[in-house]
Design a protein around this motif. Structure first.
Motif, PDB file in Angstrom:
ATOM      1  N   GLU A  96       0.831  -1.203   0.000  1.00  0.00           N
ATOM      2  CA  GLU A  96       0.000   0.000   0.000  1.00  0.00           C
ATOM      3  C   GLU A  96       0.868   1.256   0.000  1.00  0.00           C
ATOM      4  O   GLU A  96       0.550   2.246  -0.647  1.00  0.00           O
ATOM      5  CB  GLU A  96      -0.923  -0.018   1.211  1.00  0.00           C
ATOM      6  N   THR A 113      -5.969   0.081  -2.793  1.00  0.00           N
ATOM      7  CA  THR A 113      -6.358  -0.659  -1.596  1.00  0.00           C
ATOM      8  C   THR A 113      -6.323   0.244  -0.367  1.00  0.00           C
ATOM      9  O   THR A 113      -5.677   1.301  -0.362  1.00  0.00           O
ATOM     10  CB  THR A 113      -5.432  -1.851  -1.355  1.00  0.00           C
ATOM     11  N   GLN A 114      -7.017  -0.197   0.678  1.00  0.00           N
ATOM     12  CA  GLN A 114      -6.985   0.482   1.970  1.00  0.00           C
ATOM     13  C   GLN A 114      -6.942  -0.579   3.056  1.00  0.00           C
ATOM     14  O   GLN A 114      -7.846  -1.405   3.166  1.00  0.00           O
ATOM     15  CB  GLN A 114      -8.216   1.376   2.161  1.00  0.00           C
ATOM     16  N   ARG A 115      -5.874  -0.577   3.858  1.00  0.00           N
ATOM     17  CA  ARG A 115      -5.722  -1.600   4.886  1.00  0.00           C
ATOM     18  C   ARG A 115      -6.807  -1.475   5.941  1.00  0.00           C
ATOM     19  O   ARG A 115      -7.099  -0.388   6.439  1.00  0.00           O
ATOM     20  CB  ARG A 115      -4.345  -1.496   5.545  1.00  0.00           C
ATOM     21  N   ILE A 116      -7.407  -2.600   6.312  1.00  0.00           N
ATOM     22  CA  ILE A 116      -8.373  -2.654   7.402  1.00  0.00           C
ATOM     23  C   ILE A 116      -7.646  -2.860   8.724  1.00  0.00           C
ATOM     24  O   ILE A 116      -7.886  -2.148   9.698  1.00  0.00           O
ATOM     25  CB  ILE A 116      -9.388  -3.790   7.162  1.00  0.00           C
ATOM     26  N   ALA A 117      -6.769  -3.850   8.750  1.00  0.00           N
ATOM     27  CA  ALA A 117      -5.992  -4.148   9.958  1.00  0.00           C
ATOM     28  C   ALA A 117      -4.876  -5.097   9.585  1.00  0.00           C
ATOM     29  O   ALA A 117      -4.920  -5.749   8.539  1.00  0.00           O
ATOM     30  CB  ALA A 117      -6.874  -4.766  11.042  1.00  0.00           C
ATOM     31  N   GLN A 118      -3.877  -5.178  10.462  1.00  0.00           N
ATOM     32  CA  GLN A 118      -2.837  -6.199  10.337  1.00  0.00           C
ATOM     33  C   GLN A 118      -2.797  -6.937  11.659  1.00  0.00           C
ATOM     34  O   GLN A 118      -2.601  -6.324  12.715  1.00  0.00           O
ATOM     35  CB  GLN A 118      -1.482  -5.581  10.003  1.00  0.00           C
ATOM     36  N   GLU A 122      -4.405  -7.108  17.057  1.00  0.00           N
ATOM     37  CA  GLU A 122      -3.682  -6.448  15.982  1.00  0.00           C
ATOM     38  C   GLU A 122      -2.183  -6.538  16.231  1.00  0.00           C
ATOM     39  O   GLU A 122      -1.724  -6.593  17.377  1.00  0.00           O
ATOM     40  CB  GLU A 122      -4.133  -4.989  15.844  1.00  0.00           C
TER      41      GLU A 122
END
Length: 217
Positions: free
Chosen positions: A179, A195-200, A212
Protein backbone atom coordinates in the motif's frame (compact mmCIF):
# COMPACT_ATOMS: atom_id res chain seq x y z
CA UNK A 1 -26.78 -9.29 3.22
CA UNK A 2 -29.25 -12.09 3.90
CA UNK A 3 -29.64 -15.27 1.86
CA UNK A 4 -33.02 -14.02 0.61
CA UNK A 5 -31.24 -11.11 -1.08
CA UNK A 6 -28.92 -13.40 -3.05
CA UNK A 7 -29.57 -15.12 -6.39
CA UNK A 8 -28.42 -18.73 -6.76
CA UNK A 9 -26.58 -19.67 -9.99
CA UNK A 10 -26.32 -23.36 -10.80
CA UNK A 11 -23.76 -24.93 -13.11
CA UNK A 12 -26.38 -25.07 -15.86
CA UNK A 13 -27.17 -21.36 -15.34
CA UNK A 14 -23.48 -20.55 -15.76
CA UNK A 15 -23.18 -22.75 -18.86
CA UNK A 16 -26.13 -20.91 -20.41
CA UNK A 17 -24.54 -17.47 -20.02
CA UNK A 18 -23.30 -15.64 -23.11
CA UNK A 19 -19.56 -16.19 -23.57
CA UNK A 20 -18.37 -12.67 -22.73
CA UNK A 21 -20.86 -12.31 -19.85
CA UNK A 22 -19.69 -15.63 -18.40
CA UNK A 23 -16.03 -14.63 -18.73
CA UNK A 24 -16.63 -11.39 -16.84
CA UNK A 25 -18.73 -13.12 -14.18
CA UNK A 26 -16.33 -16.00 -13.51
CA UNK A 27 -13.25 -13.77 -13.56
CA UNK A 28 -14.87 -11.63 -10.85
CA UNK A 29 -15.49 -14.57 -8.49
CA UNK A 30 -11.88 -14.93 -7.36
CA UNK A 31 -11.94 -11.44 -5.87
CA UNK A 32 -9.21 -8.83 -5.95
CA UNK A 33 -6.04 -10.07 -7.66
CA UNK A 34 -2.48 -8.92 -8.11
CA UNK A 35 -2.02 -6.58 -11.06
CA UNK A 36 1.31 -7.19 -12.74
CA UNK A 37 3.07 -6.53 -16.02
CA UNK A 38 4.81 -9.58 -17.49
CA UNK A 39 8.05 -8.63 -19.21
CA UNK A 40 9.66 -10.96 -21.76
CA UNK A 41 11.82 -10.74 -24.87
CA UNK A 42 12.53 -12.84 -27.95
CA UNK A 43 16.01 -11.31 -28.12
CA UNK A 44 14.93 -8.65 -30.61
CA UNK A 45 11.58 -7.28 -29.45
CA UNK A 46 10.67 -6.66 -25.80
CA UNK A 47 7.16 -7.81 -24.92
CA UNK A 48 4.86 -6.63 -22.13
CA UNK A 49 1.47 -8.00 -21.05
CA UNK A 50 -0.84 -7.35 -18.10
CA UNK A 51 -1.56 -10.45 -15.98
CA UNK A 52 -3.78 -11.03 -12.94
CA UNK A 53 -3.15 -14.68 -12.12
CA UNK A 54 0.07 -14.54 -10.09
CA UNK A 55 0.05 -16.60 -6.88
CA UNK A 56 2.49 -17.37 -4.10
CA UNK A 57 3.82 -20.95 -4.35
CA UNK A 58 6.47 -21.01 -1.62
CA UNK A 59 9.15 -19.02 0.17
CA UNK A 60 11.94 -21.60 0.40
CA UNK A 61 12.79 -21.80 -2.42
CA UNK A 62 11.07 -18.53 -3.41
CA UNK A 63 8.49 -19.43 -6.07
CA UNK A 64 5.61 -17.63 -7.79
CA UNK A 65 3.05 -19.28 -10.05
CA UNK A 66 1.22 -17.73 -13.00
CA UNK A 67 -1.65 -19.10 -15.09
CA UNK A 68 -1.42 -18.46 -18.84
CA UNK A 69 -4.27 -18.97 -21.30
CA UNK A 70 -4.15 -21.93 -23.73
CA UNK A 71 -1.53 -21.63 -26.44
CA UNK A 72 -4.13 -22.16 -29.20
CA UNK A 73 -3.41 -18.74 -30.74
CA UNK A 74 -0.27 -16.62 -30.77
CA UNK A 75 0.81 -15.89 -27.19
CA UNK A 76 3.99 -13.87 -27.57
CA UNK A 77 4.76 -13.69 -23.84
CA UNK A 78 4.23 -17.41 -23.30
CA UNK A 79 6.34 -18.31 -26.33
CA UNK A 80 9.15 -16.05 -25.09
CA UNK A 81 9.02 -17.75 -21.68
CA UNK A 82 9.17 -21.20 -23.28
CA UNK A 83 12.08 -20.19 -25.50
CA UNK A 84 14.19 -18.17 -23.06
CA UNK A 85 13.09 -19.33 -19.57
CA UNK A 86 13.49 -15.83 -18.08
CA UNK A 87 10.78 -13.26 -17.40
CA UNK A 88 9.85 -10.42 -15.08
CA UNK A 89 6.78 -9.50 -13.05
CA UNK A 90 6.34 -5.79 -12.37
CA UNK A 91 3.65 -4.65 -9.95
CA UNK A 92 1.42 -1.95 -11.43
CA UNK A 93 1.52 1.45 -9.75
CA UNK A 94 -1.87 3.15 -9.48
CA UNK A 95 -0.78 5.98 -11.78
CA UNK A 96 0.05 3.69 -14.74
CA UNK A 97 -3.07 1.48 -14.81
CA UNK A 98 -4.22 2.89 -18.18
CA UNK A 99 -0.90 2.17 -19.86
CA UNK A 100 -0.73 -1.23 -18.19
CA UNK A 101 -4.21 -2.19 -19.40
CA UNK A 102 -3.37 -1.11 -22.95
CA UNK A 103 -0.72 -3.86 -23.09
CA UNK A 104 -3.61 -6.36 -23.34
CA UNK A 105 -4.26 -5.16 -26.91
CA UNK A 106 -3.18 -7.65 -29.60
CA UNK A 107 -0.15 -5.92 -31.06
CA UNK A 108 1.87 -7.63 -33.83
CA UNK A 109 4.79 -9.74 -32.65
CA UNK A 110 7.36 -7.22 -33.89
CA UNK A 111 5.73 -4.36 -31.94
CA UNK A 112 6.99 -3.75 -28.41
CA UNK A 113 4.21 -2.93 -25.94
CA UNK A 114 6.77 -0.82 -24.07
CA UNK A 115 7.01 1.50 -27.07
CA UNK A 116 3.30 1.31 -27.91
CA UNK A 117 2.15 2.30 -24.41
CA UNK A 118 4.92 4.70 -23.41
CA UNK A 119 6.36 2.51 -20.66
CA UNK A 120 10.11 2.16 -20.19
CA UNK A 121 12.09 -1.08 -20.46
CA UNK A 122 15.29 -1.50 -18.47
CA UNK A 123 17.67 -4.40 -17.97
CA UNK A 124 19.54 -5.14 -14.76
CA UNK A 125 22.93 -6.80 -14.66
CA UNK A 126 22.92 -10.55 -15.27
CA UNK A 127 19.21 -10.81 -16.10
CA UNK A 128 18.02 -11.40 -19.65
CA UNK A 129 14.44 -10.08 -19.52
CA UNK A 130 13.12 -6.48 -19.39
CA UNK A 131 11.80 -4.80 -16.25
CA UNK A 132 9.33 -1.88 -16.20
CA UNK A 133 11.01 1.29 -14.96
CA UNK A 134 7.72 2.85 -13.83
CA UNK A 135 6.89 -0.09 -11.54
CA UNK A 136 7.75 0.30 -7.82
CA UNK A 137 8.33 -3.44 -7.43
CA UNK A 138 10.19 -5.54 -10.01
CA UNK A 139 10.72 -9.30 -9.79
CA UNK A 140 12.99 -11.32 -12.05
CA UNK A 141 12.15 -15.02 -12.42
CA UNK A 142 13.51 -18.15 -14.08
CA UNK A 143 11.20 -21.01 -15.05
CA UNK A 144 11.30 -23.79 -12.44
CA UNK A 145 8.39 -25.86 -13.75
CA UNK A 146 5.83 -25.61 -16.56
CA UNK A 147 2.58 -27.59 -16.43
CA UNK A 148 -0.47 -27.93 -18.68
CA UNK A 149 -3.69 -28.10 -16.64
CA UNK A 150 -7.01 -29.86 -17.22
CA UNK A 151 -8.52 -26.95 -19.21
CA UNK A 152 -5.37 -26.56 -21.35
CA UNK A 153 -4.27 -23.43 -19.49
CA UNK A 154 -0.57 -23.46 -18.58
CA UNK A 155 0.88 -22.99 -15.12
CA UNK A 156 4.32 -21.38 -15.15
CA UNK A 157 6.18 -21.65 -11.84
CA UNK A 158 9.12 -19.31 -11.58
CA UNK A 159 11.97 -19.14 -9.09
CA UNK A 160 12.68 -15.60 -7.96
CA UNK A 161 16.17 -14.52 -9.00
CA UNK A 162 16.01 -10.75 -8.42
CA UNK A 163 13.80 -8.23 -6.56
CA UNK A 164 14.04 -4.47 -6.96
CA UNK A 165 12.12 -2.33 -4.43
CA UNK A 166 12.61 0.67 -2.15
CA UNK A 167 13.99 -0.71 1.13
CA UNK A 168 11.95 1.88 3.07
CA UNK A 169 8.79 -0.12 2.23
CA UNK A 170 10.13 -3.24 4.00
CA UNK A 171 9.25 -3.57 7.70
CA UNK A 172 11.63 -4.97 10.29
CA UNK A 173 10.03 -8.42 10.04
CA UNK A 174 10.32 -8.55 6.24
CA UNK A 175 6.73 -7.51 5.51
CA UNK A 176 6.56 -5.51 2.27
CA UNK A 177 4.02 -2.69 2.48
CA UNK A 178 2.43 -2.75 -0.97
CA UNK A 179 0.00 0.00 0.00
CA UNK A 180 2.91 2.34 0.73
CA UNK A 181 4.10 1.65 -2.82
CA UNK A 182 0.63 2.63 -4.15
CA UNK A 183 0.26 -0.65 -6.03
CA UNK A 184 -3.06 -1.35 -7.77
CA UNK A 185 -5.02 -4.58 -7.90
CA UNK A 186 -7.54 -5.97 -10.41
CA UNK A 187 -11.06 -7.36 -10.13
CA UNK A 188 -12.67 -9.11 -13.05
CA UNK A 189 -10.94 -8.53 -16.36
CA UNK A 190 -10.66 -4.77 -16.51
CA UNK A 191 -11.37 -3.01 -13.18
CA UNK A 192 -8.39 -1.53 -11.31
CA UNK A 193 -8.41 -0.53 -7.64
CA UNK A 194 -6.37 1.15 -4.95
CA UNK A 195 -6.36 -0.66 -1.60
CA UNK A 196 -6.98 0.48 1.97
CA UNK A 197 -5.72 -1.60 4.89
CA UNK A 198 -8.37 -2.65 7.40
CA UNK A 199 -5.99 -4.15 9.96
CA UNK A 200 -2.84 -6.20 10.34
CA UNK A 201 -3.17 -9.03 12.83
CA UNK A 202 -0.69 -10.91 14.96
CA UNK A 203 -0.04 -14.63 14.40
CA UNK A 204 -3.24 -16.46 15.32
CA UNK A 205 -3.16 -19.01 18.16
CA UNK A 206 -6.12 -21.13 19.36
CA UNK A 207 -5.66 -20.15 23.03
CA UNK A 208 -5.35 -16.39 22.46
CA UNK A 209 -7.88 -13.80 21.29
CA UNK A 210 -7.34 -12.10 17.97
CA UNK A 211 -5.19 -8.99 18.28
CA UNK A 212 -3.68 -6.45 15.98
CA UNK A 213 -0.01 -6.73 15.21
CA UNK A 214 2.48 -4.39 16.82
CA UNK A 215 4.69 -2.95 14.08
CA UNK A 216 8.31 -4.12 14.46
CA UNK A 217 11.02 -1.56 15.03
Amino acid sequence: MTESQKTAFTASDIDAMAQRYRANFINSLSGFKAAALLGTTDGTTDNLAVVSSVVHIGANPPLLGMIMRPHTVERHSLQNIKDRKMYTLNQIAADITGKAHQTSARYPQNTSEFTATGLTAWYSADFAAPFVAESPLNIGLEVAEHLTLCNKTELVIGRIRQVHVNRAAIAGDGYLDLEQLDIACISGLDSYHRTQRIAQYAYAKPDEPVREKTPPE
